[in-house]
Scaffold this motif. Structure first.
Motif, PDB file in Angstrom:
ATOM      1  N   LEU A 269       0.835  -1.198   0.000  1.00  0.00           N
ATOM      2  CA  LEU A 269       0.000   0.000   0.000  1.00  0.00           C
ATOM      3  C   LEU A 269       0.869   1.246   0.000  1.00  0.00           C
ATOM      4  O   LEU A 269       0.544   2.252  -0.642  1.00  0.00           O
ATOM      5  N   ARG A 270       1.979   1.177   0.701  1.00  0.00           N
ATOM      6  CA  ARG A 270       2.879   2.326   0.781  1.00  0.00           C
ATOM      7  C   ARG A 270       3.634   2.561  -0.520  1.00  0.00           C
ATOM      8  O   ARG A 270       3.839   3.717  -0.918  1.00  0.00           O
ATOM      9  N   ASP A 271       4.023   1.486  -1.224  1.00  0.00           N
ATOM     10  CA  ASP A 271       4.979   1.636  -2.318  1.00  0.00           C
ATOM     11  C   ASP A 271       4.511   1.179  -3.701  1.00  0.00           C
ATOM     12  O   ASP A 271       5.115   1.563  -4.700  1.00  0.00           O
ATOM     13  N   GLU A 272       3.489   0.327  -3.785  1.00  0.00           N
ATOM     14  CA  GLU A 272       3.125  -0.239  -5.086  1.00  0.00           C
ATOM     15  C   GLU A 272       2.130   0.654  -5.829  1.00  0.00           C
ATOM     16  O   GLU A 272       1.062   0.986  -5.288  1.00  0.00           O
TER      17      GLU A 272
ATOM     18  N   ALA B 189      10.184   1.204   9.304  1.00  0.00           N
ATOM     19  CA  ALA B 189       8.816   1.021   9.774  1.00  0.00           C
ATOM     20  C   ALA B 189       8.077   2.351   9.821  1.00  0.00           C
ATOM     21  O   ALA B 189       6.903   2.443   9.434  1.00  0.00           O
ATOM     22  N   GLY B 190       8.742   3.389  10.287  1.00  0.00           N
ATOM     23  CA  GLY B 190       8.119   4.713  10.346  1.00  0.00           C
ATOM     24  C   GLY B 190       7.750   5.230   8.971  1.00  0.00           C
ATOM     25  O   GLY B 190       6.664   5.784   8.764  1.00  0.00           O
ATOM     26  N   ARG B 191       8.660   5.053   8.003  1.00  0.00           N
ATOM     27  CA  ARG B 191       8.380   5.515   6.642  1.00  0.00           C
ATOM     28  C   ARG B 191       7.165   4.807   6.071  1.00  0.00           C
ATOM     29  O   ARG B 191       6.333   5.413   5.388  1.00  0.00           O
ATOM     30  N   ILE B 192       7.025   3.531   6.381  1.00  0.00           N
ATOM     31  CA  ILE B 192       5.924   2.737   5.827  1.00  0.00           C
ATOM     32  C   ILE B 192       4.598   3.067   6.495  1.00  0.00           C
ATOM     33  O   ILE B 192       3.583   3.271   5.828  1.00  0.00           O
ATOM     34  N   ILE B 193       4.561   3.137   7.817  1.00  0.00           N
ATOM     35  CA  ILE B 193       3.285   3.159   8.529  1.00  0.00           C
ATOM     36  C   ILE B 193       2.705   4.552   8.739  1.00  0.00           C
ATOM     37  O   ILE B 193       1.485   4.720   8.784  1.00  0.00           O
ATOM     38  N   ARG B 194       3.555   5.583   8.864  1.00  0.00           N
ATOM     39  CA  ARG B 194       3.018   6.891   9.256  1.00  0.00           C
ATOM     40  C   ARG B 194       2.013   7.481   8.275  1.00  0.00           C
ATOM     41  O   ARG B 194       1.055   8.132   8.692  1.00  0.00           O
ATOM     42  N   PRO B 195       2.159   7.281   6.949  1.00  0.00           N
ATOM     43  CA  PRO B 195       1.153   7.850   6.039  1.00  0.00           C
ATOM     44  C   PRO B 195      -0.103   6.996   5.880  1.00  0.00           C
ATOM     45  O   PRO B 195      -1.022   7.403   5.176  1.00  0.00           O
TER      46      PRO B 195
END
Length: 357
Positions: free
Chosen positions: A69-72, A99-105
């Motif tokens: 969800l974060r990158d694709e 983990a922070g980069r992935i989950i925060r948004p």
């Protein structure tokens, strides 16, 4: 004249452009799990009326879904277990930058239902209860799956120690059952799926000769530690009449529909349309979708620390829910309640797919 013809041709194409559907994707889980059926229901009953073509993608599970969800490109929705979402938040809070980069948004659309956790053993196994799995060889799902996170978290909660890597096998649910019953390289297969799960519902009565479910013993000290994070539940014989003849007590984890903190006007417009459709067509989901939809409540309860709803969709849904409530005169029921390179990768980071990031 050429300009006039060109203008007329352009104008003739406008309705087709206006009617073009948005092409979004949702990541779910295995082809024989419950998540993919939930995704297909959302595509059919919710996305279609919102003028969205929603492609339903299989995946390795919740942790994989969070990263995709974060990158694709094109992935606008994901189905995620609550303990996986929280694990990413915990890793971010502990200083894991990946983990922070992935989950925060990431943002919640709405809570869904509880997923049952199955502890499957061979029919002739001496094991009968979940708390007896200590020091046994466990299949816990692929790296990146919600099952792997749930299994390792539960083990740590119950026994106050991590699952030894030598005892962990990271394979799909189908492979786990094969290993369990043929080469017997695992003692217990841990599987997370909302009932009725296709994997078990398709079994024939002969399955009873090969596999059984371990039960939750509410008197065990290990159980008392487990229910601090997970919830007791029961796997019903009506879900698997070919396999079990009585209720089997077990544990559950909550599933969430998640999106991203988008700010592009085009995307936000379609996500708002999806939210409106989800509210307006919720009854159809419950009537015609997977049986798990009957356990979902159309409400947006308070979330845990670090969690937040996607504001545009939240506003749309709260307004729609209020209108539905006013029309029916009913009141919604409230819901129950970066790592340094030199440091070794923990088991939790491994199952979240954060190792080597």
């Amino acid at each position: 004249m050429r300009r006039l013809i060109s203008l007329l041709l352009t104008l003739s194409l406008l309705p087709a452009v206006a009617q073009a559907k948005a092409e979004f994707k949702i990541v779910t889980a295995s082809e024989r799990g419950t998540y993919i059926q939930i995704g297909r229901d959302l595509a059919k009953y919710i996305a279609e009326p919102a003028d969205i073509s929603l492609e339903v993608l299989p995946s390795k599970g919740s942790a994989d879904n969070v990263a995709r969800l974060r990158d694709e490109p094109g992935v606008k929705f994901a189905l995620v277990q609550s303990d996986v979402y929280q694990a990413f938040l915990d890793q971010a809070a502990s200083g894991n930058r990946s983990a922070g980069r992935i989950i925060r948004p990431l943002r919640v659309v709405m809570p869904l239902y509880n997923e049952e956790i199955y502890f499957v053993a061979r029919a002739d196994s001496p094991l009968n209860y979940i708390h007896e799995i200590k020091d046994k060889k466990l299949s816990i799902g692929p790296v990146g799956s919600g099952t792997a996170l749930s299994a390792t978290t539960l083990y740590r909660l119950m026994f106050n120690q991590p699952l030894p890597e030598a005892n962990a096998t990271y394979v799909s649910n189908e492979e786990a059952l094969i290993k369990l019953t043929t080469d017997k390289s695992v003692d217990v297969a841990v599987i997370v799926a909302g009932q009725p799960a296709k994997l078990f519902a398709d079994m024939k009565p002969e399955a009873r000769q090969f596999i059984k479910l371990l039960k939750l013993d509410d008197k065990a000290a290990e159980t008392r530690r487990a229910v601090e994070t997970y919830y007791p539940a029961a796997i019903r014989p009506s879900s698997y009449p070919n396999w079990i003849t009585e209720e089997v007590p077990t544990l559950t984890v909550k599933a969430f529909l998640v999106t991203y903190d988008y700010n592009l006007q085009h995307t936000t417009r379609y996500l708002n349309a999806f939210a409106e459709s989800l509210c307006q067509n919720f009854d159809q989901l419950q009537a015609q979708g997977h049986a798990k939809w009957k356990e979902v409540k159309l409400e947006l309860p308070a979330l845990g620390k670090g969690w937040s709803y996607y504001p545009p969709m939240e506003r749309t849904m709260r307004n729609c829910i209020a209108q539905r409530t006013a029309q029916t005169g009913s009141r919604p029921v409230a819901a129950p309640g970066a790592a340094t390179p030199a440091r070794a990768c923990t088991q939790q980071e491994k199952v979240l797919g954060l190792c080597g990031s």
